[in-house]
Design a protein around this motif. Structure first.
Motif, short mmCIF file in Angstrom:
data_model
loop_
_atom_site.label_atom_id
_atom_site.label_comp_id
_atom_site.label_asym_id
_atom_site.label_seq_id
_atom_site.Cartn_x
_atom_site.Cartn_y
_atom_site.Cartn_z
N MET A 43 0.82 -1.21 0.00
CA MET A 43 0.00 0.00 0.00
C MET A 43 0.85 1.26 0.00
O MET A 43 0.50 2.26 -0.63
N MET A 44 1.99 1.22 0.68
CA MET A 44 2.84 2.40 0.77
C MET A 44 3.70 2.60 -0.48
O MET A 44 3.87 3.73 -0.94
N ARG A 45 4.21 1.52 -1.02
CA ARG A 45 5.17 1.62 -2.14
C ARG A 45 4.52 1.38 -3.50
O ARG A 45 5.03 1.87 -4.51
N ARG A 46 3.47 0.57 -3.53
CA ARG A 46 2.77 0.22 -4.77
C ARG A 46 3.75 -0.22 -5.87
O ARG A 46 3.77 0.34 -6.98
N PRO A 47 4.57 -1.23 -5.58
CA PRO A 47 5.55 -1.69 -6.58
C PRO A 47 4.85 -2.37 -7.75
O PRO A 47 3.74 -2.91 -7.63
N LEU A 48 5.52 -2.36 -8.88
CA LEU A 48 4.94 -2.90 -10.11
C LEU A 48 4.56 -4.37 -9.95
O LEU A 48 3.51 -4.82 -10.43
N VAL A 49 5.41 -5.16 -9.29
CA VAL A 49 5.17 -6.60 -9.21
C VAL A 49 3.87 -6.91 -8.48
O VAL A 49 3.10 -7.78 -8.91
N THR A 50 3.58 -6.23 -7.36
CA THR A 50 2.34 -6.51 -6.65
C THR A 50 1.14 -5.90 -7.35
O THR A 50 0.04 -6.44 -7.29
N ARG A 51 1.34 -4.77 -8.03
CA ARG A 51 0.22 -4.18 -8.78
C ARG A 51 -0.19 -5.11 -9.92
O ARG A 51 -1.39 -5.27 -10.19
N LEU A 52 0.78 -5.70 -10.60
CA LEU A 52 0.46 -6.65 -11.67
C LEU A 52 -0.21 -7.90 -11.11
O LEU A 52 -1.19 -8.40 -11.68
N ALA A 53 0.32 -8.42 -10.00
CA ALA A 53 -0.28 -9.60 -9.38
C ALA A 53 -1.72 -9.32 -8.97
O ALA A 53 -2.62 -10.16 -9.17
N ASP A 54 -1.96 -8.16 -8.40
CA ASP A 54 -3.30 -7.80 -7.97
C ASP A 54 -4.25 -7.74 -9.17
O ASP A 54 -5.38 -8.24 -9.12
N ARG A 55 -3.79 -7.13 -10.25
CA ARG A 55 -4.64 -7.00 -11.44
C ARG A 55 -4.97 -8.35 -12.04
O ARG A 55 -6.10 -8.61 -12.46
N ILE A 56 -3.98 -9.25 -12.09
CA ILE A 56 -4.20 -10.57 -12.67
C ILE A 56 -5.13 -11.42 -11.80
O ILE A 56 -6.00 -12.14 -12.30
N LEU A 57 -4.93 -11.33 -10.47
CA LEU A 57 -5.67 -12.20 -9.56
C LEU A 57 -7.05 -11.68 -9.18
O LEU A 57 -7.90 -12.45 -8.72
#
Length: 243
Positions: free
Chosen positions: A207-221
């Motif tokens: 939530m604080m950093r919003r890195p690309l890897v977790t943003r992509l994982a969130d979008r896919i899942l």
């Protein structure tokens, strides 16, 4: 952490917005920042007090346009203390699953929303919620807890029945679903278990950093295990018969 996507749910400056069941006020604060005139309503006096304190601090620090107004009020979702067609926007996030008379609350939303106004409704998504219920009875049997699991079609039909027109939907917070499954496994009220504390640190980092890897994982899942489903609806300019 916002569940409603304000890019899909436009909140222009000067519009009147009701955050129904505002809780700690996350959506109220964002709407206020955007210049809306916000009413943050909750049944809990403690929640309303905390929201009012934060809104006052935001105004003092210039975090909202000077013309915007916001206030927290105590109220009942089944008997809203507002006239018909009072609001341009209504948000009700993670509330309906707690209410025995959910259709009465939906009717109240439609009543206080002006013709042409928009509403954003969020509830727990069916699959992740079923997993939580299966793993832990304590998850949903606490006082004031979740009393139902919605099918998307059922929720849409109930909202349509009170005169609202669905215009869009999406899922949110896929990375939060495993966190709640973990909590259900180790003890839903155990805030100190090492596994959940570690996962919580991951969520805070995301939530604080919003890195690309977790943003992509969130979008896919999200379409598969998104913790919440979000429906956007509109009240027609010309009211249709409801029945």
């Amino acid at each position: 952490m916002l569940t409603v996507d304000f890019d899909r749910f436009p909140v222009p400056a000067g519009c009147r917005l009701l955050d129904l069941g505002c809780g700690a006020g996350r959506h109220s604060f964002e709407a206020f920042r955007r210049g809306a005139d916000v009413v943050a309503l909750d049944y809990s006096l403690d929640e309303v007090g905390g929201v009012n304190a934060m809104l006052a601090a935001m105004a003092l620090e210039g975090q909202a346009p000077a013309a915007a107004r916001a206030a927290g009020v105590r109220g009942d979702a089944l008997a809203l203390p507002f006239a018909d067609a009072t609001f341009d926007r209504v948000i009700i996030a993670e509330v309906l699953e707690h209410l025995p008379a959910d259709t009465a609350a939906m009717a109240e939303i439609a009543r206080v929303l002006r013709p042409g106004g928009w509403v954003a409704v969020t509830v727990p998504n069916r699959l992740p919620e079923q997993v939580c219920w299966s793993l832990s009875t304590a998850y949903h049997t606490v006082e004031g807890g979740h009393i139902r699991i919605y099918r998307q079609s059922e929720l849409r039909e109930r909202l349509t029945a009170v005169g609202l027109e669905p215009i869009g939907t999406h899922f949110a917070h896929a990375l939060h679903a495993p966190y709640w499954w973990l909590r259900c496994l180790v003890g839903v009220h155990d805030d100190d278990h090492p596994a959940t504390r570690l996962y919580h640190r991951l969520l805070v980092w995301d939530m604080m950093r919003r890195p690309l890897v977790t943003r992509l994982a969130d979008r896919i899942l999200n379409p598969v295990i998104g913790k919440s489903i979000v429906l956007y609806l509109r009240k027609p300019e010309v009211a249709r018969a409801v029945g």
